[in-house]
Design a protein around this motif. Structure first.
Motif, PDB file in Angstrom:
ATOM      1  N   ALA A  43      39.384 -35.108 100.089  1.00 52.89           N
ATOM      2  CA  ALA A  43      39.503 -34.398  98.825  1.00 52.89           C
ATOM      3  C   ALA A  43      38.221 -34.631  98.066  1.00 52.89           C
ATOM      4  N   ASP A  44      37.986 -33.519  97.186  1.00 53.30           N
ATOM      5  CA  ASP A  44      36.720 -33.714  96.305  1.00 53.30           C
ATOM      6  C   ASP A  44      36.885 -34.916  95.400  1.00 53.30           C
ATOM      7  N   VAL A  45      37.954 -35.142  94.941  1.00 53.03           N
ATOM      8  CA  VAL A  45      38.301 -36.469  93.770  1.00 53.03           C
ATOM      9  C   VAL A  45      39.667 -36.938  94.394  1.00 53.03           C
ATOM     10  N   ALA A  46      39.726 -38.368  94.385  1.00 54.03           N
ATOM     11  CA  ALA A  46      40.875 -38.868  94.626  1.00 54.03           C
ATOM     12  C   ALA A  46      41.441 -39.787  93.298  1.00 54.03           C
ATOM     13  N   LEU A  47      42.508 -39.737  93.038  1.00 51.36           N
ATOM     14  CA  LEU A  47      43.105 -40.419  91.763  1.00 51.36           C
ATOM     15  C   LEU A  47      44.212 -41.741  92.281  1.00 51.36           C
ATOM     16  N   VAL A  48      43.956 -42.723  92.064  1.00 54.29           N
ATOM     17  CA  VAL A  48      44.607 -43.630  92.588  1.00 54.29           C
ATOM     18  C   VAL A  48      45.180 -44.858  91.656  1.00 54.29           C
ATOM     19  N   ARG A  49      46.216 -45.354  91.643  1.00 51.03           N
ATOM     20  CA  ARG A  49      46.738 -46.401  90.885  1.00 51.03           C
ATOM     21  C   ARG A  49      46.847 -47.816  91.646  1.00 51.03           C
ATOM     22  N   ALA A  50      46.315 -48.903  90.915  1.00 59.95           N
ATOM     23  CA  ALA A  50      46.097 -50.349  91.696  1.00 59.95           C
ATOM     24  C   ALA A  50      46.601 -51.319  90.802  1.00 59.95           C
ATOM     25  N   HIS A  51      47.243 -52.230  91.338  1.00 59.70           N
ATOM     26  CA  HIS A  51      47.784 -53.456  90.622  1.00 59.70           C
ATOM     27  C   HIS A  51      46.710 -54.291  89.805  1.00 59.70           C
ATOM     28  N   ARG A  52      45.550 -54.581  90.726  1.00 60.32           N
ATOM     29  CA  ARG A  52      44.364 -55.521  90.375  1.00 60.32           C
ATOM     30  C   ARG A  52      43.287 -54.672  90.920  1.00 60.32           C
ATOM     31  N   ALA A  53      42.062 -54.959  90.283  1.00 58.11           N
ATOM     32  CA  ALA A  53      40.785 -54.535  90.754  1.00 58.11           C
ATOM     33  C   ALA A  53      39.652 -55.257  90.270  1.00 58.11           C
ATOM     34  N   ASP A  54      38.509 -55.389  90.789  1.00 60.77           N
ATOM     35  CA  ASP A  54      37.644 -56.025  90.161  1.00 60.77           C
ATOM     36  C   ASP A  54      36.108 -55.066  90.116  1.00 60.77           C
ATOM     37  N   ALA A  55      35.193 -55.482  89.463  1.00 62.56           N
ATOM     38  CA  ALA A  55      34.031 -54.688  88.981  1.00 62.56           C
ATOM     39  C   ALA A  55      33.453 -53.964  90.295  1.00 62.56           C
ATOM     40  N   ALA A  56      33.737 -54.677  91.542  1.00 63.64           N
ATOM     41  CA  ALA A  56      33.065 -53.969  92.650  1.00 63.64           C
ATOM     42  C   ALA A  56      33.929 -52.995  93.299  1.00 63.64           C
ATOM     43  N   GLY A  57      35.165 -52.567  92.524  1.00 60.89           N
ATOM     44  CA  GLY A  57      36.004 -51.498  93.170  1.00 60.89           C
ATOM     45  C   GLY A  57      36.983 -51.926  94.234  1.00 60.89           C
ATOM     46  N   ASN A  58      36.909 -53.557  94.508  1.00 61.83           N
ATOM     47  CA  ASN A  58      37.851 -53.870  95.366  1.00 61.83           C
ATOM     48  C   ASN A  58      39.379 -53.770  94.649  1.00 61.83           C
ATOM     49  N   LEU A  59      40.276 -53.373  95.511  1.00 62.39           N
ATOM     50  CA  LEU A  59      41.922 -53.052  94.810  1.00 62.39           C
ATOM     51  C   LEU A  59      42.716 -53.830  95.751  1.00 62.39           C
ATOM     52  N   ARG A  60      43.745 -54.112  94.769  1.00 59.43           N
ATOM     53  CA  ARG A  60      45.175 -54.834  95.535  1.00 59.43           C
ATOM     54  C   ARG A  60      45.916 -54.254  94.813  1.00 59.43           C
ATOM     55  N   PHE A  61      47.174 -53.754  95.669  1.00 58.45           N
ATOM     56  CA  PHE A  61      48.216 -52.793  95.448  1.00 58.45           C
ATOM     57  C   PHE A  61      49.352 -53.891  95.280  1.00 58.45           C
ATOM     58  N   ARG A  62      50.684 -53.447  94.628  1.00 55.20           N
ATOM     59  CA  ARG A  62      51.657 -54.391  94.672  1.00 55.20           C
ATOM     60  C   ARG A  62      53.017 -53.645  94.997  1.00 55.20           C
ATOM     61  N   LEU A  63      53.517 -54.274  95.988  1.00 52.45           N
ATOM     62  CA  LEU A  63      54.802 -53.791  96.504  1.00 52.45           C
ATOM     63  C   LEU A  63      54.897 -52.443  96.826  1.00 52.45           C
ATOM     64  N   THR A  64      56.084 -51.760  96.512  1.00 50.65           N
ATOM     65  CA  THR A  64      56.262 -50.286  96.993  1.00 50.65           C
ATOM     66  C   THR A  64      55.305 -49.612  96.282  1.00 50.65           C
ATOM     67  N   ALA A  65      54.686 -49.914  95.058  1.00 51.85           N
ATOM     68  CA  ALA A  65      53.545 -49.089  94.512  1.00 51.85           C
ATOM     69  C   ALA A  65      52.275 -48.757  95.175  1.00 51.85           C
ATOM     70  N   ARG A  66      52.276 -49.616  96.385  1.00 46.65           N
ATOM     71  CA  ARG A  66      50.983 -49.432  97.383  1.00 46.65           C
ATOM     72  C   ARG A  66      51.003 -48.036  98.005  1.00 46.65           C
ATOM     73  N   ASN A  67      52.259 -47.692  98.397  1.00 45.86           N
ATOM     74  CA  ASN A  67      52.837 -46.408  99.196  1.00 45.86           C
ATOM     75  C   ASN A  67      51.613 -45.647  99.589  1.00 45.86           C
ATOM     76  N   PHE A  68      51.223 -44.313  99.088  1.00 47.94           N
ATOM     77  CA  PHE A  68      50.238 -43.556  99.615  1.00 47.94           C
ATOM     78  C   PHE A  68      48.850 -43.819  98.868  1.00 47.94           C
ATOM     79  N   ASN A  69      48.561 -44.826  98.222  1.00 49.01           N
ATOM     80  CA  ASN A  69      47.474 -45.075  97.538  1.00 49.01           C
ATOM     81  C   ASN A  69      46.254 -45.699  98.210  1.00 49.01           C
ATOM     82  N   PRO A  70      46.417 -46.529  99.188  1.00 55.13           N
ATOM     83  CA  PRO A  70      45.156 -46.847 100.058  1.00 55.13           C
ATOM     84  C   PRO A  70      44.630 -45.576 100.894  1.00 55.13           C
TER      85      PRO A  70
END
Length: 240
Positions: free
Chosen positions: A151-178
């Motif tokens: 995709a040209d642009v990807a839009l994602v929802r994460a539970h936690r993130a840091d300034a480097a852009g590392n991500l952690r998702f929560r339970l079933t909200a992970r789904n297609f996001n990674p």
């Protein structure tokens, strides 16, 4: 290392989206959808968009907002049964739809993010899904060729993130996001929590190398697609 944190979803989208782009969006139903970024995308006024998402939200919520504005030209999706406006636009010919089996959609996103241009799968052989696609036989099993999605642009929802852009998702909200996070040339993330310092390496689901911009969730509302409740008959008699 320069911080990837931006002030707001609107700021993060400035200058990133133009008419006709392909936008991949995480989420499943209304779970784990990047609601703030979707609203900001709507507000850009971009049109003629191609949206890749498991489904298109519901009327008035999630990606349904883009349908209301007539901003979507084509959808690649696996399930669309909760959106009446989607059905109306599809049946009227105003919206082009490419139905993709759910597992195939996941693998097409994963392949795109991994740099794999295409792969063979037996899913869809002998059905309308296979029309116009190359077919091969492997160990006696028929399979059709599916293209990876970038995709040209990807839009994602994460539970936690840091300034480097590392991500952690929560339970079933992970789904297609990674999967969506890796498949975008430019990946924008909204996170419920932006931590000080860095996430522990063992807690990271998506490495920051895939992420360009992160914003903290502004509107924390989490809509429920179908709320089902019942009386707990006899609950008062359950032994402690």
């Amino acid at each position: 290392m320069a911080s990837k944190i931006w002030g707001s979803a609107a700021d993060a989208l400035v200058g990133t989206v133009t008419d006709g782009m392909t936008i991949a969006v995480g989420g499943f139903g209304l779970s784990g959808i990047p609601t703030n970024l979707i609203t900001a995308l709507r507000d850009t006024g971009a049109t003629d968009l191609v949206v890749v998402s498991n489904n298109m939200g519901v009327d008035g919520k999630g990606l349904g907002l883009l349908l209301e504005g007539g901003q979507v030209r084509k959808v690649l999706s696996s399930y669309v049964g909760e959106n009446k406006l989607f059905a109306e636009q599809y049946l009227s010919g105003a919206l082009e739809v490419e139905f993709v089996p759910q597992g195939t959609l996941a693998e097409r996103l994963r392949a795109g993010g991994a740099g794999v241009p295409a792969f063979f799968t037996p899913t869809g052989v002998g059905t309308p899904i296979a029309e116009g696609k190359e077919e091969q036989t492997f160990d006696g099993v028929r399979a059709i060729l599916e293209r990876g999605i970038v995709a040209d642009v990807a839009l994602v929802r994460a539970h936690r993130a840091d300034a480097a852009g590392n991500l952690r998702f929560r339970l079933t909200a992970r789904n297609f996001n990674p999967l969506v996070a890796t498949a975008g040339r430019l990946t924008l993330v909204e996170a419920e929590e932006v931590v000080d310092g860095y996430l522990d390496p063992d807690d990271i689901h998506t490495p920051g190398i895939y992420v360009q911009r992160v914003v903290k969730v502004e509107d924390t509302t989490k809509d429920i697609e179908q709320r089902t409740v019942r009386t707990r008959e006899g609950a008062a008699h359950v032994d402690a």
